[in-house]
Design an enzyme around this catalytic site. Sequence first.
Site, PDB file in Angstrom:
ATOM      1  N   LYS A  16      93.406  54.573 -20.312  1.00  0.00           N
ATOM      2  CA  LYS A  16      93.722  54.721 -18.886  1.00  0.00           C
ATOM      3  C   LYS A  16      95.232  54.821 -18.638  1.00  0.00           C
ATOM      4  O   LYS A  16      96.043  54.505 -19.518  1.00  0.00           O
ATOM      5  CB  LYS A  16      93.115  53.547 -18.116  1.00  0.00           C
ATOM      6  CG  LYS A  16      91.585  53.497 -18.228  1.00  0.00           C
ATOM      7  CD  LYS A  16      91.016  52.399 -17.345  1.00  0.00           C
ATOM      8  CE  LYS A  16      89.496  52.345 -17.451  1.00  0.00           C
ATOM      9  NZ  LYS A  16      88.925  51.348 -16.520  1.00  0.00           N
ATOM     10  N   HIS A  56      88.335  52.575 -21.034  1.00  0.00           N
ATOM     11  CA  HIS A  56      86.952  52.683 -20.572  1.00  0.00           C
ATOM     12  C   HIS A  56      86.049  52.932 -21.763  1.00  0.00           C
ATOM     13  O   HIS A  56      86.427  53.655 -22.681  1.00  0.00           O
ATOM     14  CB  HIS A  56      86.831  53.854 -19.585  1.00  0.00           C
ATOM     15  CG  HIS A  56      85.424  54.231 -19.253  1.00  0.00           C
ATOM     16  ND1 HIS A  56      84.682  53.554 -18.315  1.00  0.00           N
ATOM     17  CD2 HIS A  56      84.607  55.203 -19.758  1.00  0.00           C
ATOM     18  CE1 HIS A  56      83.470  54.104 -18.248  1.00  0.00           C
ATOM     19  NE2 HIS A  56      83.401  55.102 -19.110  1.00  0.00           N
ATOM     20  N   TYR A  86      83.693  58.453 -11.198  1.00  0.00           N
ATOM     21  CA  TYR A  86      83.299  57.080 -10.869  1.00  0.00           C
ATOM     22  C   TYR A  86      82.365  57.019  -9.652  1.00  0.00           C
ATOM     23  O   TYR A  86      82.299  55.976  -8.985  1.00  0.00           O
ATOM     24  CB  TYR A  86      84.541  56.227 -10.629  1.00  0.00           C
ATOM     25  CG  TYR A  86      85.204  55.742 -11.907  1.00  0.00           C
ATOM     26  CD1 TYR A  86      84.555  54.849 -12.764  1.00  0.00           C
ATOM     27  CD2 TYR A  86      86.482  56.154 -12.265  1.00  0.00           C
ATOM     28  CE1 TYR A  86      85.156  54.389 -13.928  1.00  0.00           C
ATOM     29  CE2 TYR A  86      87.100  55.699 -13.435  1.00  0.00           C
ATOM     30  CZ  TYR A  86      86.414  54.816 -14.256  1.00  0.00           C
ATOM     31  OH  TYR A  86      87.008  54.348 -15.406  1.00  0.00           O
ATOM     32  N   GLU A  92      79.339  61.458 -19.270  1.00  0.00           N
ATOM     33  CA  GLU A  92      80.805  61.350 -19.206  1.00  0.00           C
ATOM     34  C   GLU A  92      81.461  62.301 -20.203  1.00  0.00           C
ATOM     35  O   GLU A  92      82.514  62.885 -19.910  1.00  0.00           O
ATOM     36  CB  GLU A  92      81.219  59.902 -19.470  1.00  0.00           C
ATOM     37  CG  GLU A  92      80.796  58.979 -18.339  1.00  0.00           C
ATOM     38  CD  GLU A  92      80.912  57.493 -18.649  1.00  0.00           C
ATOM     39  OE1 GLU A  92      80.551  56.688 -17.784  1.00  0.00           O
ATOM     40  OE2 GLU A  92      81.364  57.137 -19.760  1.00  0.00           O
ATOM     41  N   ARG A 143      81.815  48.727 -26.883  1.00  0.00           N
ATOM     42  CA  ARG A 143      82.023  47.764 -25.795  1.00  0.00           C
ATOM     43  C   ARG A 143      82.451  46.404 -26.334  1.00  0.00           C
ATOM     44  O   ARG A 143      83.232  45.705 -25.706  1.00  0.00           O
ATOM     45  CB  ARG A 143      80.790  47.693 -24.889  1.00  0.00           C
ATOM     46  CG  ARG A 143      80.741  48.961 -24.013  1.00  0.00           C
ATOM     47  CD  ARG A 143      79.521  49.055 -23.162  1.00  0.00           C
ATOM     48  NE  ARG A 143      79.509  48.138 -22.032  1.00  0.00           N
ATOM     49  CZ  ARG A 143      80.117  48.353 -20.863  1.00  0.00           C
ATOM     50  NH1 ARG A 143      80.842  49.442 -20.677  1.00  0.00           N
ATOM     51  NH2 ARG A 143      80.009  47.489 -19.883  1.00  0.00           N
ATOM     52  N   ASN A 191      92.711  48.073 -16.578  1.00  0.00           N
ATOM     53  CA  ASN A 191      92.203  47.403 -17.773  1.00  0.00           C
ATOM     54  C   ASN A 191      92.231  48.256 -19.041  1.00  0.00           C
ATOM     55  O   ASN A 191      91.408  48.083 -19.933  1.00  0.00           O
ATOM     56  CB  ASN A 191      90.814  46.803 -17.508  1.00  0.00           C
ATOM     57  CG  ASN A 191      89.779  47.856 -17.178  1.00  0.00           C
ATOM     58  OD1 ASN A 191      90.105  49.038 -17.089  1.00  0.00           O
ATOM     59  ND2 ASN A 191      88.541  47.452 -17.023  1.00  0.00           N
TER      60      ASN A 191
HETATM   61  P1  CMP Z   1      85.539  50.759 -16.283  1.00  0.00           P
HETATM   62  O1  CMP Z   1      84.876  50.144 -17.469  1.00  0.00           O
HETATM   63  O2  CMP Z   1      86.270  52.019 -16.477  1.00  0.00           O
HETATM   64  O3  CMP Z   1      84.444  50.966 -15.132  1.00  0.00           O
HETATM   65  C1  CMP Z   1      84.710  50.836 -13.752  1.00  0.00           C
HETATM   66  C2  CMP Z   1      86.098  50.381 -13.473  1.00  0.00           C
HETATM   67  O4  CMP Z   1      86.286  49.842 -12.193  1.00  0.00           O
HETATM   68  C3  CMP Z   1      86.450  49.236 -14.414  1.00  0.00           C
HETATM   69  O5  CMP Z   1      86.580  49.681 -15.718  1.00  0.00           O
HETATM   70  C4  CMP Z   1      87.695  48.696 -13.743  1.00  0.00           C
HETATM   71  O6  CMP Z   1      88.830  49.521 -13.996  1.00  0.00           O
HETATM   72  C5  CMP Z   1      87.292  48.846 -12.279  1.00  0.00           C
HETATM   73  N1  CMP Z   1      86.752  47.596 -11.769  1.00  0.00           N
HETATM   74  C6  CMP Z   1      85.585  47.012 -12.097  1.00  0.00           C
HETATM   75  N2  CMP Z   1      85.421  45.866 -11.409  1.00  0.00           N
HETATM   76  C7  CMP Z   1      86.505  45.737 -10.623  1.00  0.00           C
HETATM   77  C8  CMP Z   1      86.910  44.756  -9.679  1.00  0.00           C
HETATM   78  N3  CMP Z   1      86.149  43.696  -9.403  1.00  0.00           N
HETATM   79  N4  CMP Z   1      88.081  44.947  -9.048  1.00  0.00           N
HETATM   80  C9  CMP Z   1      88.839  46.030  -9.319  1.00  0.00           C
HETATM   81  N5  CMP Z   1      88.505  47.004 -10.216  1.00  0.00           N
HETATM   82  C10 CMP Z   1      87.354  46.841 -10.858  1.00  0.00           C
END
Ligand code: CMP
Length: 139
Positions: free
Chosen positions: A11, A117, A51, A128, A87, A114
């Site tokens: 990311k 993904h 998303y 995806e 994961r 984070n």
């Molecule tokens: P990802 O695994 O890419 O899938 C959805 C994304 O939404 C996740 O990683 C985070 O980047 C974001 N996300 C998921 N939960 C939250 C949350 N509670 N607050 C903010 N961002 C979130």
Amino acid sequence: MPTNRTFTMIKPDAVENGHIGAILNQITEAGFKIKAMKFTQLSRRDAELFYAIHKERPFFQDLVVFMSRGPIVVAILEKDNAVEDFRKLIGATNPENAAEGTIRKRFAKSISENAIHGSDSDENAAIESSFHFSGRETF
Ligand code: CMP
């Protein structure tokens, strides 16, 4: 797509912080083979579509802005049990809860930014992957 494949994105936060090399190294050291890869950037519209499953969530707009703010690395990875093993390798969505040594524990700063993904099912891995790659770009 075979079920021993998953899809990943490094990311914008991890790219900005110079972690592409270290993350790819951890992925290949864990036994994943790269079957497709590119350096690209999502438009706002791309991020909304990618998303779409989260569009009712309160964090959706912030997620779209974040994911489109800079370049990302997208890849298709192959390994036995790819979705589940990947994961485990990346760790929990919230890096505070991620196990020691996981990619998110090492490189992510927050639940919203984070670092990486990983697809959550074989079905989503296929969806995806085809969002980003044509058949000619996949090996
Ligand atoms: P990802 O695994 O890419 O899938 C959805 C994304 O939404 C996740 O990683 C985070 O980047 C974001 N996300 C998921 N939960 C939250 C949350 N509670 N607050 C903010 N961002 C979130």
